[in-house]
Design a protein around this motif. Sequence first.
Motif, short mmCIF file in Angstrom:
data_model
loop_
_atom_site.label_atom_id
_atom_site.label_comp_id
_atom_site.label_asym_id
_atom_site.label_seq_id
_atom_site.Cartn_x
_atom_site.Cartn_y
_atom_site.Cartn_z
N ARG A 1 2.00 2.00 -3.56
CA ARG A 1 0.77 2.27 -4.37
C ARG A 1 0.59 3.67 -4.26
O ARG A 1 0.33 4.42 -5.06
CB ARG A 1 -0.64 1.44 -3.89
CG ARG A 1 -0.59 0.26 -4.49
CD ARG A 1 -1.62 -0.50 -3.95
NE ARG A 1 -1.67 -1.91 -4.20
CZ ARG A 1 -2.73 -2.88 -3.91
NH1 ARG A 1 -3.69 -2.20 -3.27
NH2 ARG A 1 -2.39 -4.20 -4.19
N ALA A 2 0.77 4.33 -2.83
CA ALA A 2 0.29 5.51 -2.43
C ALA A 2 1.37 6.65 -3.03
O ALA A 2 1.17 7.59 -3.50
CB ALA A 2 0.21 5.83 -0.99
N ALA A 3 2.52 5.99 -2.89
CA ALA A 3 3.68 7.12 -3.23
C ALA A 3 4.75 6.77 -4.48
O ALA A 3 5.33 7.54 -4.79
CB ALA A 3 4.65 7.03 -1.90
N PHE B 1 4.74 5.38 11.72
CA PHE B 1 4.54 5.38 10.26
C PHE B 1 3.59 6.57 10.02
O PHE B 1 3.65 7.46 9.25
CB PHE B 1 4.03 4.09 9.77
CG PHE B 1 3.63 4.24 8.36
CD1 PHE B 1 4.62 4.35 7.31
CD2 PHE B 1 2.17 4.30 7.99
CE1 PHE B 1 4.01 4.36 5.86
CE2 PHE B 1 1.93 4.37 6.54
CZ PHE B 1 2.79 4.51 5.53
N ALA C 1 -3.17 9.04 2.64
CA ALA C 1 -3.74 8.49 1.38
C ALA C 1 -4.40 7.17 1.64
O ALA C 1 -5.31 6.63 0.96
CB ALA C 1 -2.42 8.28 0.32
N MET C 2 -3.65 6.22 2.39
CA MET C 2 -4.21 4.94 2.71
C MET C 2 -5.41 4.88 3.45
O MET C 2 -6.33 4.25 3.03
CB MET C 2 -3.16 4.11 3.28
CG MET C 2 -1.86 3.64 2.56
SD MET C 2 -0.30 3.47 3.31
CE MET C 2 -0.92 1.78 4.10
N GLU D 1 1.79 12.14 4.58
CA GLU D 1 1.07 11.96 3.28
C GLU D 1 0.44 10.63 2.88
O GLU D 1 -0.52 10.50 2.46
CB GLU D 1 1.83 12.70 2.40
CG GLU D 1 2.28 14.06 2.62
CD GLU D 1 3.35 14.17 3.55
OE1 GLU D 1 4.01 13.25 4.06
OE2 GLU D 1 3.81 15.46 3.81
N ILE D 2 1.46 9.69 3.14
CA ILE D 2 1.15 8.40 2.80
C ILE D 2 0.19 7.77 3.63
O ILE D 2 -0.83 7.01 3.23
CB ILE D 2 2.34 7.39 2.74
CG1 ILE D 2 3.67 8.08 1.61
CG2 ILE D 2 2.18 5.95 2.27
CD1 ILE D 2 4.93 7.25 1.91
N PRO E 1 0.89 -1.21 0.05
CA PRO E 1 0.11 -0.15 0.07
C PRO E 1 0.95 1.38 0.06
O PRO E 1 0.31 2.36 -0.55
CB PRO E 1 -0.80 0.13 1.48
CG PRO E 1 0.00 -1.08 2.16
CD PRO E 1 0.48 -1.79 1.33
N VAL E 2 2.12 1.23 0.43
CA VAL E 2 2.86 2.48 0.53
C VAL E 2 3.53 2.74 -1.07
O VAL E 2 3.70 3.61 -1.55
CB VAL E 2 3.94 2.19 1.55
CG1 VAL E 2 5.24 3.37 1.65
CG2 VAL E 2 3.33 2.08 3.08
N GLU F 1 -6.45 -4.84 2.67
CA GLU F 1 -5.49 -3.52 2.54
C GLU F 1 -5.22 -2.75 3.99
O GLU F 1 -6.46 -2.49 4.71
CB GLU F 1 -6.09 -2.65 1.61
CG GLU F 1 -6.00 -3.08 0.29
CD GLU F 1 -6.51 -2.21 -0.85
OE1 GLU F 1 -6.72 -0.94 -0.71
OE2 GLU F 1 -6.42 -2.67 -2.18
N CYS F 2 -4.17 -2.26 4.28
CA CYS F 2 -3.98 -1.62 5.48
C CYS F 2 -4.76 -0.28 5.45
O CYS F 2 -4.79 0.44 4.45
CB CYS F 2 -2.40 -1.46 5.45
SG CYS F 2 -1.90 -0.48 7.07
#
Lengths: 587, 239
Positions: free
Chosen positions: A310-312, B176, B186-187, B182-183, A307-308, B168-169
């Motif tokens: 994917r996001a960044a 973290f 987004a998640m 920002e990440i 997921p990291v 998904e997390c």
Amino acid sequence: MNYHERAAREIHEHQPSQTVTPIMRKLVADSAAMLARGRDDARTRAEAARQHAIDHLDDLHEQVRKQFEARGIGYHRAETASAAVRQVRSLLGNAKRVAKSKTMVGEEVGLTHALRSAGIDVLETDIGEYIVDIEGRGPSHITAPALHLNRARIREMLARTGADLPDDDPTRLSQHIRDVVGDYFRDCDAAITGANAVVASSGRLMIVENEGNVSLGVSHPRLHIVITGLEKVVADEARALAVLEVLAPSATAQPLTSFSHFVADPLPGQERHVIFVDHGRSRILRDARYRDILKCIRCGACMNACPVYRAAGGLSYGSPYMGPIGAVVSPLLWRDGRYADLPYASSLCGRCTEVCPAGIPLHRMLLDLRADAVSRGQVAGRAERAAWRAWALGFGGATRARAISALGRIGLRNAGRALRARGSDRDPRLLPEVSPERDPANLDPVTPPKETAQPPLPGSNVIGIDEVMPDDPLELFRQRAGALGVPVLGRVEPRKGDREVRAEAAVASTGSVLLVGDAAARRPLLAARRVVVRVDHRSVVGYPGDLAPWLGDGDALILTGASRTADIEKQLVRGIHGSEELVVVLE
Amino acid sequence: MARIALFDPCYLSTLRPNDAMCAKHVLEALGDDVTLIDGRCCGQPAYNSGFRDEARSVGRGLLRDAQPFAAIVTTSGSCTTMVQHYLPGLFPGERSLGAQSIANRFHEFVSYVAQHPNVGQLGLRLRGTVAYHDPCHFRRELKATPLALELLGRVEGLEVRRLTYEAECCGFGGSFSVKLPEISVAMMTAKLGDIAETGARVLVSPDFSCLAHLDAGARGMGMELEAWTFPELLSRALE
């Protein structure tokens, strides 16, 4: 810039998630489905093959050296990245035009840049690499380098090279690059490729690809240089095939790539050399905490699922290796601290470990690497260190911890009142609330239930994944080949420009055919208008791994559908180098 | 009647001071004799940040308090994972084995209740609809997702809606969420979108850390969402 700054900028300027997340959600679901169609213990076998390799690395290299000598393949080792570049340059001699296909180790040692600086003309021949080479920011994914670019941006990139394309249809864009690459191969001095495995027992190189640029590279120029990692050996063909069985399903949800090469002796007049790059791998091998990372087969499943990532996006890592594998291997390969913060690029959700076909405990390594970075002083400043010491003191005693908890509640209740009004645009999160009030009406949903708890994901355009698998192996072979666009017929009318070959065996679960010896010769296959493969129905085996006894001792090639690419928005385009038409005659 | 300990994790006792009472209520309804362990931390915040000495010194206090008990029930999948899978490795040699033997007696609350011999006699009843968030440690380290769903299935009148991208997390991940906001956001935004899709306005999860994160985001984004722990839900279902 550190990871956080790069990621924040990437998210702010490009919102990689919008492109990457939908693609990866589908890919991860398709990969799982594809692996489920394979052998039940495929992952266990692949992991065991890689485990055996790293446990017997020296012995296997000794075997490789002897086999190479018998075959006339040059065996070379490079301790460092710069030594690897020097060896490539020396092997190139006065070669001036080099066709390079995708190699992660090539990226790792900065090969393309180094050769160009020395005045050598290098063309990236993989479609994705060709595109990101124009952009100049490097690949954002190890198997899909141009994943971060959409078709419109790719068309802009191509326009920079003078290509005037009427639209941005992925087929048109892919075919334009194919033509440029095809022309280049007509007149070049050397090819550089990577390798997915080097088979110790036979000295053959297993290389997988979809487009046919590797096929051109191993068969056209008079000089073929392979650059690969020291760890990439496997004991024998059975183990190489065990890796093959999970590689493409994990990477791209394909049963196998279009071409799975087992490359043997150089052709008459051709030279072949393999450079094994160490660059810290021997050191990693001696560290019990991290040696398993050398089991990696570079499929990219961990980044697909992350997921990291994917996001960044992949470019945020600032390393040739991105995603969870990149966050582990980058600080291990480059010890100067430049990637020391990458292990923090994870929420530790563990999905990487879950999907890894080589059984690497990636998220645990990320935790160990964080502790290493702290103890080496590569991350966390004085303030953070003091804060953790204070934290340990506070939570060291129950009475103190209760007091901190109570103070925290008072603080949050008061600060909460002041700060709860709204979050910022970039971070909408408010401070946590202490024992928020409950409204019983909230137990009533705002909308009726969805029809299914887990809506089905759309099927793949690559593999026909929604179909039910027949039990009969011949029927299964027909179906799988058909899903790849390969008709299985009783007979065909010969046509001008046909290349007709007899398969040594075929694989039901993947719809593949195995060609060995002269039948595997790449030049006539690539030149043919149509490839007709005759398959004896008695030679159809269940899984790719069952091909081991049929592989012979020379060149071998497993064909799984016609050449193709999905380097542009993961859209499938068939018929890159070599014919789009592959036909099987089952006898 | 089993004599057990209930470990109330540090962040939970701060933000939901009533949660331990809810959990105790449920465990006592099952017939257990419950002693509370509070004011302790498993050490995970420091461990995940790479500060192992600090994690060990804090985690040691928890193990010491837990030592007399045959079972220690923990209302967090994440803390249970830390204790069982990581904390013992911080101690050298023999002491690591000793730590592991205590750690093995830790049970995550939801799995413990779902597998309790008396769970069928609880008579759980709650009318309403909830969405279920599956936390990463609970799912992948403890592999307990089926138990959570089974337990929710025992609550009469409760409709449970699952998320499309359940694996998904949520983007919390402890430090973290602070180090890479920002990440993390987004998640979290993706997860909140997935939750909104279900139409449920109550979210239940075996891990409060995810809930606190999602709750903070939902309130900031003006989304109507109540984040419930399992102890809160089950104690209400007992009434």
